[in-house]
Design a protein around this motif. Structure first.
Motif: not given
Length: 285
Positions: A17, A150-151, A258-261, A263, A280, A283
């Motif tokens: 992340r 991503q963030d 706790q944030w989503q990994a 994708q 990806q 997944a």
């Protein structure tokens, strides 16, 4: 042997992340926030890298008492590879230092900023999180590094100039780079209520004029222990673990955990693109 060789497990190519820490105005505490968030994540068991992208006035290494052999200036000059700049900081934090006093590093072309982002695709060091400490302002480098994460965590203080410059950065990121989801961290506030009030002030004007979603990540209190830690060239979370600021940084790190990994890639310039593509594919398998 590279000092990080022993840390390389089988899942070295997992997509980390990437979080950009920015703020628009100088002096709001972006670098202090980046360092302490990174250290809080390390202490929580996350393999963490801290990337200093203040390419001309770098200070992450100074604030941690580190003496790098190579910096990003050496990478751009062809004197070393990106991997050679990685140094091991406190508790195993990995640091990529930028250069200080190198004016030409502040005048890089947009494609050079993109080239730096792309270079991380070839970095085979195992990571869970990378914190990107950006410089102040709305330069191309700041926008590219925020877009490639991503963030985005936007650090803001309860000062008119800080709120105004934060709004300007949000506007440019949204309009020019398609960044429309931002986490807001109130810094140097006297209490929790004041932190929320700073966020509400920014969110009111943003929701009125921009198509952007702001989320309140939390607040870091004004804390004398933090100032003392800076003087000691340490993170406050290590130097004074029970200080109010340390508790706040640990709480923010817990939320981040706790944030989503990530994708997969989003189709534009992005850190660790090849790892995101691989993630990806896994997944979808």
């Amino acid at each position: 042997m590279h000092p990080l060789e022993s840390q390389r497990p089988a899942n070295a190519n997992a997509a980390p992340r990437v979080i950009a820490v920015t703020g628009g105005k100088g002096g709001v505490g972006k670098t202090t926030t980046s360092i302490n968030l990174a250290m809080a994540l390390v202490n929580a068991g996350q393999r963490t890298m801290l990337l200093d992208t203040d390419l001309g006035l770098a200070n992450v290494d100074v604030m941690l008492g580190l003496s790098p052999r190579f910096t990003l200036a050496d990478v751009f000059a062809g004197r070393c590879e990106l991997r050679d700049t990685v140094i091991e900081g406190p508790r195993g934090l990995m640091v990529v230092p930028a250069a200080s006093g190198k004016r030409h590093m502040t005048e890089l072309l947009p494609q050079q900023h993109v080239g730096l982002v792309n270079a991380f695709s070839h970095l085979d060091i195992p990571l869970d999180v990378m914190i990107v400490d950006t410089p102040a302002g709305i330069s191309d480098g700041v926008l590219t590094f925020c877009q490639a994460a991503q963030d985005v965590i936007l650090v803001v203080c309860d000062e008119p100039a800080s709120v105004t410059d934060a709004y300007a950065l949000i506007k440019v990121l949204s309009r020019d780079r398609g960044v429309n989801r931002i986490q807001v961290l109130a810094n140097q506030v006297p209490n929790v209520n004041e932190g929320r009030a700073v966020f509400d002030k920014l969110e009111r004007v943003t929701s009125r004029f921009l198509d952007v979603t702001l989320s309140y990540l939390g607040a870091i209190p004004r804390d004398e222990w933090l100032r003392l830690a800076v003087q000691r060239q340490e993170s406050v979370v290590d130097a004074f673990p029970t200080a109010p600021a340390s508790l706040a940084f640990r709480d923010i790190a817990r939320k981040i955990g706790q944030w989503q990994a990530p994708q997969g890639p989003r189709g534009h310039v992005e850190f660790f693109t090849e790892r995101l593509v691989a993630a990806q594919g896994s997944a979808c398998a």
